[in-house]
Design a protein around this motif. Structure first.
Motif, PDB file in Angstrom:
ATOM      1  N   ARG A  17      12.902 -24.946  38.306  1.00 36.05           N
ATOM      2  CA  ARG A  17      12.109 -23.840  38.266  1.00 36.05           C
ATOM      3  C   ARG A  17      12.445 -22.754  37.874  1.00 36.05           C
ATOM      4  NH1 ARG A  17      10.368 -20.797  43.898  1.00 36.05           N
ATOM      5  NH2 ARG A  17       9.015 -19.556  42.880  1.00 36.05           N
ATOM      6  N   GLU A  18      13.718 -22.558  37.684  1.00 32.31           N
ATOM      7  CA  GLU A  18      14.099 -20.957  36.118  1.00 32.31           C
ATOM      8  C   GLU A  18      13.771 -21.613  34.946  1.00 32.31           C
ATOM      9  OE1 GLU A  18      15.884 -21.098  40.605  1.00 32.31           O
ATOM     10  OE2 GLU A  18      15.868 -22.668  38.846  1.00 32.31           O
ATOM     11  N   GLY A  19      14.068 -22.726  34.900  1.00 33.25           N
ATOM     12  CA  GLY A  19      14.148 -23.295  33.444  1.00 33.25           C
ATOM     13  C   GLY A  19      12.410 -22.604  33.118  1.00 33.25           C
ATOM     14  N   TRP A  20      11.630 -24.107  33.085  1.00 37.94           N
ATOM     15  CA  TRP A  20      10.270 -23.620  33.476  1.00 37.94           C
ATOM     16  C   TRP A  20       9.700 -22.140  33.427  1.00 37.94           C
ATOM     17  CZ3 TRP A  20       7.034 -27.596  31.350  1.00 37.94           C
ATOM     18  CH2 TRP A  20       5.991 -27.125  31.747  1.00 37.94           C
ATOM     19  N   ARG A  21      10.018 -21.606  34.132  1.00 36.25           N
ATOM     20  CA  ARG A  21       9.365 -20.507  34.136  1.00 36.25           C
ATOM     21  C   ARG A  21       9.620 -19.269  33.072  1.00 36.25           C
ATOM     22  NH1 ARG A  21       9.297 -16.999  39.546  1.00 36.25           N
ATOM     23  NH2 ARG A  21       7.821 -18.538  40.665  1.00 36.25           N
ATOM     24  N   ALA A  22      10.814 -19.688  32.514  1.00 37.44           N
ATOM     25  CA  ALA A  22      11.554 -18.459  31.569  1.00 37.44           C
ATOM     26  C   ALA A  22      10.251 -19.171  29.953  1.00 37.44           C
ATOM     27  CB  ALA A  22      13.006 -18.697  31.034  1.00 37.44           C
ATOM     28  N   PHE A  23      10.675 -20.681  30.126  1.00 36.70           N
ATOM     29  CA  PHE A  23      10.180 -20.996  28.865  1.00 36.70           C
ATOM     30  C   PHE A  23       8.075 -20.675  29.022  1.00 36.70           C
ATOM     31  CE2 PHE A  23       7.018 -24.874  28.516  1.00 36.70           C
ATOM     32  CZ  PHE A  23       6.728 -25.210  27.024  1.00 36.70           C
ATOM     33  N   ALA A  24       7.850 -21.095  29.929  1.00 39.44           N
ATOM     34  CA  ALA A  24       6.081 -20.506  30.412  1.00 39.44           C
ATOM     35  C   ALA A  24       6.075 -19.696  30.121  1.00 39.44           C
ATOM     36  CB  ALA A  24       5.454 -21.193  31.431  1.00 39.44           C
ATOM     37  N   ASP A  25       6.650 -18.467  30.583  1.00 41.89           N
ATOM     38  CA  ASP A  25       6.637 -16.838  30.150  1.00 41.89           C
ATOM     39  C   ASP A  25       7.280 -16.490  29.430  1.00 41.89           C
ATOM     40  OD1 ASP A  25       5.579 -16.923  33.253  1.00 41.89           O
ATOM     41  OD2 ASP A  25       6.937 -15.979  34.260  1.00 41.89           O
ATOM     42  N   ALA A  26       7.745 -17.414  27.929  1.00 46.57           N
ATOM     43  CA  ALA A  26       8.363 -16.712  26.799  1.00 46.57           C
ATOM     44  C   ALA A  26       7.426 -15.769  26.165  1.00 46.57           C
ATOM     45  CB  ALA A  26       9.918 -17.750  26.785  1.00 46.57           C
ATOM     46  N   PRO A  27       7.127 -14.989  25.962  1.00 49.42           N
ATOM     47  CA  PRO A  27       6.572 -14.010  25.091  1.00 49.42           C
ATOM     48  C   PRO A  27       6.321 -14.771  23.834  1.00 49.42           C
ATOM     49  CG  PRO A  27       7.883 -12.829  25.044  1.00 49.42           C
ATOM     50  CD  PRO A  27       8.276 -13.767  25.964  1.00 49.42           C
TER      51      PRO A  27
END
Length: 352
Positions: A17-27
């Motif tokens: 979950r953390e990895g996906w969120r970081a990927f999705a939210d990364a500008p």
């Protein structure tokens, strides 16, 4: 993988979950500014080293180019999401199938990222929403392994002796609670429906499909050849999913050649080199197609590794020599696959 933190590499896989969120939210990372000639030549050694490393890091980042396949997959996926939204039953899923290196995983990840961003933009900032779940099918997957993959993504604790039923129920409960709207299952070709474990794992995915009100997206290598549509289970999958086929770029007409040149031009525009002549790589489009076998991944490696070699050797422009010296994967090089040694006594010539 994504990078978090400024001082060290902390790799978070997308299957968390953390990895996906970081990927999705990364500008989108900002490209370093190319210095004026005088300022560049006036850098001291330490400044030059930092400047070069910044440019090389920029080149090493995978540039996601909106290829025709990615645009088609994204458009189809967004239409499916809208079609499925009001439906409790009768939903449709999406399968992305094609040879290795044709951008399947990149396309479904970009589809998921777009959906994640759009959903969270409309959600409460403190919402516990998890719009997307992303897993990779392990080799030899069993039903319990798939449940554990989803539980791991969600960060659910798993008791050592927890049954498949317990894990599955916990996963379904949480995915409903967080209103997950998309489940991405990558490397789906690892499901072998000809084996008992593979058939049961397929049934487990079908159960999730029925229990979770989400759009399911599968991606895998040539899934029909791997038997995903074989037998009764395969016919059920074929009846519930749309399939988009990806392929390497070839020399199949003016439109495909034009698309290939546009991809090269996009990558070339992102380069940060002081002596590179714009358009020089586009003129090498036929050569780059032959070297990369039309693979976007191989093209990315060719161009960006050559760019970094041009920084290292001080030429600051990509030449054909740079490109010729780069070693690509075996498939892109057109090398024959390793064959088993001929049977017979050592030293004797195999019969022809």
């Amino acid at each position: 993988m994504v990078r978090t933190g400024d001082d060290e590499l902390d790799f978070q896989p997308l299957v968390t979950r953390e990895g996906w969120r970081a990927f999705a939210d990364a500008p989108r990372p900002e490209a370093p500014t190319l210095l004026p000639e005088a300022a560049w030549l006036g850098l001291d050694p330490l400044e030059r080293d930092a400047y070069d490393r910044a440019r090389m890091t920029h080149h090493m980042r995978l540039l996601v180019v909106a290829t025709p396949a990615i645009r088609h997959i994204t458009t189809t996926g967004r239409k499916l999401l809208a079609y499925n939204a009001p439906k409790a039953t009768g939903r449709r899923g999406l399968i992305v199938s094609g040879p290795s290196g044709t951008g399947k995983s990149t396309a479904v990840q970009q589809l998921g990222k777009k959906y994640h961003v759009d959903t969270m933009r409309q959600a409460n900032p403190h919402s516990d929403r998890i719009p997307v779940a992303y897993i990779v099918v392990p080799s030899g997957a069993t039903p319990k392994m798939l449940s554990i993959e989803l539980a791991s993504f969600l960060g659910l604790p798993i008791r050592p002796r927890a049954s498949q039923h317990e894990i599955t129920n916990a996963v379904c409960t949480v995915l409903r609670k967080v209103r997950c709207g998309m489940v991405i299952v990558d490397e789906i070709h690892n499901l072998d429906l000809s084996t008992r474990a593979g058939a049961e794992a397929s049934d487990q995915l079908k159960y999730f499909y029925e229990q979770i009100r989400a759009t399911f997206v599968y991606a895998g290598i040539d899934v029909a050849e791997h038997g995903l549509f074989s037998g009764l289970r395969g016919r059920q999958i074929a009846g519930r999913f749309l399939t988009i086929h990806t392929s390497a770029f070839g020399d199949n007409g003016a439109e495909e050649r034009s698309d290939w040149k546009k991809i090269i031009a996009t990558m070339e525009q992102a380069l940060r080199l002081h002596r590179h002549a714009p358009g020089s790589l586009v003129r090498l489009a036929p050569y780059l197609q032959e070297r990369s076998a039309g693979s976007i991944g191989a093209l990315d490696q060719l161009i960006h590794q050559a760019a970094n070699d041009a920084i290292t050797d001080g030429t600051e422009r990509i030449t054909k020599r740079h490109l010729d010296e780069i070693l690509l994967d075996t498939a892109s090089q057109g090398e024959p696959w390793a064959l088993p040694a001929p049977q017979g006594r050592p030293g004797r010539k195999a019969a022809s």
